[in-house]
Motif scaffolding. Structure first.
Motif, PDB file in Angstrom:
ATOM      1  N   GLU A   1      -1.535  19.897   4.935  1.00 49.16           N
ATOM      2  CA  GLU A   1      -0.444  19.712   5.885  1.00 49.16           C
ATOM      3  C   GLU A   1       0.593  18.728   5.343  1.00 49.16           C
ATOM      4  O   GLU A   1       0.261  17.818   4.589  1.00 49.16           O
ATOM      5  CB  GLU A   1      -0.989  19.186   7.217  1.00 49.16           C
ATOM      6  CG  GLU A   1      -1.841  20.181   7.972  1.00 49.16           C
ATOM      7  CD  GLU A   1      -2.301  19.642   9.328  1.00 49.16           C
ATOM      8  OE1 GLU A   1      -1.728  18.624   9.785  1.00 49.16           O
ATOM      9  OE2 GLU A   1      -3.226  20.233   9.916  1.00 49.16           O
ATOM     10  N   PRO A   2       1.859  18.888   5.753  1.00 46.93           N
ATOM     11  CA  PRO A   2       2.889  17.912   5.368  1.00 46.93           C
ATOM     12  C   PRO A   2       2.740  16.628   6.176  1.00 46.93           C
ATOM     13  O   PRO A   2       1.869  16.523   7.052  1.00 46.93           O
ATOM     14  CB  PRO A   2       4.193  18.633   5.704  1.00 46.93           C
ATOM     15  CG  PRO A   2       3.823  19.558   6.824  1.00 46.93           C
ATOM     16  CD  PRO A   2       2.406  19.993   6.566  1.00 46.93           C
ATOM     17  N   GLN A   3       3.597  15.653   5.862  1.00 44.77           N
ATOM     18  CA  GLN A   3       3.627  14.372   6.574  1.00 44.77           C
ATOM     19  C   GLN A   3       2.252  13.714   6.554  1.00 44.77           C
ATOM     20  O   GLN A   3       1.655  13.435   7.600  1.00 44.77           O
ATOM     21  CB  GLN A   3       4.114  14.559   8.016  1.00 44.77           C
ATOM     22  CG  GLN A   3       5.507  15.156   8.123  1.00 44.77           C
ATOM     23  CD  GLN A   3       5.914  15.391   9.563  1.00 44.77           C
ATOM     24  OE1 GLN A   3       5.717  14.540  10.411  1.00 44.77           O
ATOM     25  NE2 GLN A   3       6.465  16.566   9.831  1.00 44.77           N
ATOM     26  N   ALA A   4       1.761  13.471   5.360  1.00 43.95           N
ATOM     27  CA  ALA A   4       0.433  12.880   5.212  1.00 43.95           C
ATOM     28  C   ALA A   4       0.424  11.889   4.061  1.00 43.95           C
ATOM     29  O   ALA A   4       1.224  11.989   3.125  1.00 43.95           O
ATOM     30  CB  ALA A   4      -0.612  13.969   4.997  1.00 43.95           C
ATOM     31  N   CYS A   5      -0.498  10.951   4.144  1.00 42.83           N
ATOM     32  CA  CYS A   5      -0.639   9.924   3.115  1.00 42.83           C
ATOM     33  C   CYS A   5      -2.111   9.562   2.985  1.00 42.83           C
ATOM     34  O   CYS A   5      -2.828   9.447   3.990  1.00 42.83           O
ATOM     35  CB  CYS A   5       0.184   8.686   3.487  1.00 42.83           C
ATOM     36  SG  CYS A   5       0.069   7.331   2.286  1.00 42.83           S
ATOM     37  N   LEU A   6      -2.553   9.391   1.757  1.00 46.76           N
ATOM     38  CA  LEU A   6      -3.924   8.981   1.468  1.00 46.76           C
ATOM     39  C   LEU A   6      -3.899   7.544   0.966  1.00 46.76           C
ATOM     40  O   LEU A   6      -3.094   7.193   0.099  1.00 46.76           O
ATOM     41  CB  LEU A   6      -4.529   9.907   0.407  1.00 46.76           C
ATOM     42  CG  LEU A   6      -5.998   9.729   0.058  1.00 46.76           C
ATOM     43  CD1 LEU A   6      -6.881  10.119   1.235  1.00 46.76           C
ATOM     44  CD2 LEU A   6      -6.352  10.573  -1.167  1.00 46.76           C
ATOM     45  N   VAL A   7      -4.766   6.707   1.502  1.00 50.35           N
ATOM     46  CA  VAL A   7      -4.859   5.310   1.084  1.00 50.35           C
ATOM     47  C   VAL A   7      -6.303   5.024   0.679  1.00 50.35           C
ATOM     48  O   VAL A   7      -7.238   5.309   1.437  1.00 50.35           O
ATOM     49  CB  VAL A   7      -4.421   4.352   2.209  1.00 50.35           C
ATOM     50  CG1 VAL A   7      -4.559   2.898   1.754  1.00 50.35           C
ATOM     51  CG2 VAL A   7      -2.978   4.641   2.628  1.00 50.35           C
ATOM     52  N   ILE A   8      -6.464   4.478  -0.516  1.00 51.77           N
ATOM     53  CA  ILE A   8      -7.786   4.128  -1.031  1.00 51.77           C
ATOM     54  C   ILE A   8      -7.817   2.626  -1.266  1.00 51.77           C
ATOM     55  O   ILE A   8      -6.963   2.080  -1.975  1.00 51.77           O
ATOM     56  CB  ILE A   8      -8.109   4.896  -2.321  1.00 51.77           C
ATOM     57  CG1 ILE A   8      -8.135   6.403  -2.033  1.00 51.77           C
ATOM     58  CG2 ILE A   8      -9.443   4.437  -2.907  1.00 51.77           C
ATOM     59  CD1 ILE A   8      -8.335   7.267  -3.252  1.00 51.77           C
ATOM     60  N   ARG A   9      -8.800   1.953  -0.681  1.00 52.48           N
ATOM     61  CA  ARG A   9      -8.949   0.509  -0.805  1.00 52.48           C
ATOM     62  C   ARG A   9     -10.204   0.217  -1.630  1.00 52.48           C
ATOM     63  O   ARG A   9     -11.287   0.699  -1.310  1.00 52.48           O
ATOM     64  CB  ARG A   9      -9.079  -0.128   0.582  1.00 52.48           C
ATOM     65  CG  ARG A   9      -7.941   0.235   1.518  1.00 52.48           C
ATOM     66  CD  ARG A   9      -8.263  -0.106   2.962  1.00 52.48           C
ATOM     67  NE  ARG A   9      -8.302  -1.555   3.165  1.00 52.48           N
ATOM     68  CZ  ARG A   9      -8.741  -2.128   4.283  1.00 52.48           C
ATOM     69  NH1 ARG A   9      -9.195  -1.377   5.288  1.00 52.48           N
ATOM     70  NH2 ARG A   9      -8.737  -3.448   4.405  1.00 52.48           N
ATOM     71  N   THR A  10     -10.054  -0.545  -2.696  1.00 54.24           N
ATOM     72  CA  THR A  10     -11.235  -0.868  -3.505  1.00 54.24           C
ATOM     73  C   THR A  10     -12.177  -1.801  -2.773  1.00 54.24           C
ATOM     74  O   THR A  10     -13.393  -1.762  -2.973  1.00 54.24           O
ATOM     75  CB  THR A  10     -10.827  -1.509  -4.839  1.00 54.24           C
ATOM     76  OG1 THR A  10     -10.103  -2.721  -4.579  1.00 54.24           O
ATOM     77  CG2 THR A  10      -9.973  -0.562  -5.670  1.00 54.24           C
TER      78      THR A  10
ATOM     79  N   HIS B   1      -8.887   6.503   3.469  1.00 57.14           N
ATOM     80  CA  HIS B   1      -8.167   6.718   4.717  1.00 57.14           C
ATOM     81  C   HIS B   1      -7.109   7.801   4.555  1.00 57.14           C
ATOM     82  O   HIS B   1      -6.393   7.844   3.553  1.00 57.14           O
ATOM     83  CB  HIS B   1      -7.469   5.429   5.154  1.00 57.14           C
ATOM     84  CG  HIS B   1      -8.401   4.290   5.407  1.00 57.14           C
ATOM     85  ND1 HIS B   1      -8.763   3.889   6.679  1.00 57.14           N
ATOM     86  CD2 HIS B   1      -9.054   3.457   4.543  1.00 57.14           C
ATOM     87  CE1 HIS B   1      -9.590   2.865   6.585  1.00 57.14           C
ATOM     88  NE2 HIS B   1      -9.787   2.587   5.307  1.00 57.14           N
ATOM     89  N   LEU B   2      -6.993   8.634   5.585  1.00 57.55           N
ATOM     90  CA  LEU B   2      -5.937   9.642   5.644  1.00 57.55           C
ATOM     91  C   LEU B   2      -5.046   9.349   6.843  1.00 57.55           C
ATOM     92  O   LEU B   2      -5.537   9.093   7.950  1.00 57.55           O
ATOM     93  CB  LEU B   2      -6.535  11.044   5.792  1.00 57.55           C
ATOM     94  CG  LEU B   2      -5.523  12.188   5.964  1.00 57.55           C
ATOM     95  CD1 LEU B   2      -4.768  12.431   4.658  1.00 57.55           C
ATOM     96  CD2 LEU B   2      -6.210  13.462   6.433  1.00 57.55           C
ATOM     97  N   PHE B   3      -3.753   9.396   6.621  1.00 58.40           N
ATOM     98  CA  PHE B   3      -2.772   9.340   7.703  1.00 58.40           C
ATOM     99  C   PHE B   3      -2.140  10.728   7.800  1.00 58.40           C
ATOM    100  O   PHE B   3      -1.652  11.264   6.790  1.00 58.40           O
ATOM    101  CB  PHE B   3      -1.707   8.286   7.407  1.00 58.40           C
ATOM    102  CG  PHE B   3      -2.226   6.876   7.462  1.00 58.40           C
ATOM    103  CD1 PHE B   3      -2.021   6.095   8.591  1.00 58.40           C
ATOM    104  CD2 PHE B   3      -2.925   6.331   6.395  1.00 58.40           C
ATOM    105  CE1 PHE B   3      -2.492   4.792   8.649  1.00 58.40           C
ATOM    106  CE2 PHE B   3      -3.413   5.034   6.441  1.00 58.40           C
ATOM    107  CZ  PHE B   3      -3.200   4.256   7.576  1.00 58.40           C
ATOM    108  N   CYS B   4      -2.153  11.298   8.988  1.00 61.70           N
ATOM    109  CA  CYS B   4      -1.648  12.667   9.145  1.00 61.70           C
ATOM    110  C   CYS B   4      -1.013  12.828  10.525  1.00 61.70           C
ATOM    111  O   CYS B   4      -1.038  11.921  11.358  1.00 61.70           O
ATOM    112  CB  CYS B   4      -2.771  13.683   8.949  1.00 61.70           C
ATOM    113  SG  CYS B   4      -4.085  13.587  10.190  1.00 61.70           S
TER     114      CYS B   4
END
Length: 459
Positions: free
Chosen positions: A64-73, A82-85
């Motif tokens: 899907e569009p309008q998404a961001c993946l964040v990875i924290r060590t 984490h996924l933002f969608c």
């Protein structure tokens, strides 16, 4: 059937990236931010067909569009991926189709947590506080760059409160490029399916081609075969170039009428499961090669065979190109199109009149896929050496000859453009030509076209 990789495969890739980030920062805390591609307006209120970002998809499987993946060590609560969608929205789903929403996305894609995309600006400044580094694709999108910069500025404003901002920025693509260069079993299965569909499209194009049709009609047959067999789209703009148009490397018009006596060069491949195929075949529109066409064609075919034979583990990436180039030059010398010796022509570059591109590129989620072509240089080297081929790499092998009208070239060769391209997987023992089923010998091409012509003529 779509051989979709299991969700665990994406989780494994995310964790591998996290470990690589830790190695890069020597165990210090860091955050990776990977956005998907934006939607792009075609005209007025109509968008181009949406295609997700390859890096983002490689790590998430989310389309899907309008998404961001964040990875924290490092995450105090152990929630690292984490996924933002987009949120669920019944009205928009009526118009545009199903949305996963955070809850379902977290479960379906194996994330530690998922959030609405609207909360990204609230969440990220806190996660960037007291981090050693940020891993982000700087320069890929100016609007996203400014957004990330804004988050960092918010963290810096808290310095009096003892909060520190990341002081190192790494290009996350450097790590992901190396990961993506080596295809796993799931990726190879998807690429083989893309190759098989593309082979079927090229075979069908050969069967349909005849004088009087237009290039766009042959292109239409390619698109039909791609979609009929489940491909999402062409992997790139299809090239259907007849006659002199075949001497234009990136010909795109595809609008000329096919003429008896000309060759037709088709460079086309589909995308299946987000992975690309890339095939080129060149064949006579009337089903029979002329003597001049055959002379040049056999040289290109021999060059490709030599390049494929030079594709195996431990060989430098440039070895297939060198092998093809030597055969091409020798063939051009034998026809009198070049003068001198092979070493002389290699040195002076005279062959570039007829062959002006390289023989290979990486292939994967992108048709010109990511990955370095050269290894790291040592202190005593003036330039970086070519990197060694290794199992799991996929590359194209695509030599060609393009003969434009020239006073020093016999007229019988004018306006002949030939390229033969296959997709090749490096294996532990050599290589596997994934697109070998697409006819490319003179005998096989003429036989297929003659059979199709006979069948079409039957009552």
């Amino acid at each position: 059937m779509n051989p979709t990789p299991p969700i665990t495969r994406y989780a494994e890739r995310r964790e591998r990236l996290r470990q690589l980030m830790l190695a890069q920062t020597q165990g210090k805390p860091a955050v990776a931010i990977i956005f998907t591609a934006p939607e792009v307006m075609r005209n007025r209120d109509a968008d181009y067909p949406y295609r997700h970002d390859s890096y983002f998809y490689y790590l998430s499987g989310f389309t899907e569009p309008q998404a961001c993946l964040v990875i924290r060590t490092h995450a105090p609560d152990g929630q690292q991926h984490h996924l933002f969608c987009r949120a669920k929205n019944e009205e928009r789903e009526i118009w545009d189709g199903y949305r996963f929403g955070p809850d379902q996305a977290q479960q379906s894609f194996g994330l530690d947590q998922a959030h609405t995309i609207e909360t990204l600006d609230q969440q990220l400044p806190g996660w960037l506080a007291n981090q050693q580094a940020v891993f982000y694709a700087l320069g890929s999108d100016i609007d996203l760059d400014q957004r990330v910069q804004g988050w960092l500025d918010q963290v810096r404003q808290q310095s009096r409160a003892g909060v520190s901002a990341p002081h190192t920025l790494f290009d996350v693509r450097t790590l992901l490029d190396e990961m993506r260069l080596f295809k796993d079993a799931d990726e190879i299965a998807l690429m083989q399916r893309a190759a098989d569909i593309s082979v079927a499209a090229h075979r069908r194009a050969m069967e349909l081609t005849r004088p009087g049709l237009f290039e766009y009609q042959i292109e239409a047959s390619l698109l039909h075969t791609f979609r009929y067999h489940g491909a999402s789209a062409p992997a790139y703009g299809s090239i259907v170039a007849s006659g002199a148009h075949a001497c234009v490397l990136h010909y795109r018009n595809n609008d000329a009428c096919l003429q008896a006596g000309d060759l037709l060069l088709i460079d086309a491949g589909c995308e299946f499961g987000s992975y690309a195929a890339d095939i080129t075949r060149t064949f006579p529109i009337n089903g029979r090669f002329s003597p001049a066409q055959r002379e040049l064609y056999e040289i290109v075919l021999a060059a490709q065979s030599a390049a494929i034979a030079a594709t195996y583990p431990g060989q430098p990436f440039n070895a297939p190109h060198d092998a093809a180039l030597e055969v091409l030059i020798s063939g051009l010398l034998s026809l009198g199109l070049l003068q001198g010796t092979v070493p002389e022509i290699l040195a002076n570059g005279a062959y570039r009149q007829f062959y002006m591109h390289r023989t290979s590129h990486w292939l994967g989620m992108d048709v010109h896929d990511c990955g370095e072509y050269r290894a790291a240089a040592t202190d005593d080297q003036s330039e970086r050496p070519w990197r060694a081929l290794a199992p799991g790499m996929v590359l194209t092998i695509e030599p060609g000859l393009y003969v434009r009208p020239h006073p020093n070239v016999p007229e019988r060769y004018w306006n002949i453009g030939i390229r033969i391209e296959d997709d090749v997987l490096v294996t532990a023992t050599g290589c596997d030509v994934m697109t070998a089923a697409a006819p490319k010998t003179v005998a096989d091409i003429e036989s297929l076209m003659q059979a199709a012509s006979t069948a079409a003529a039957l009552p």
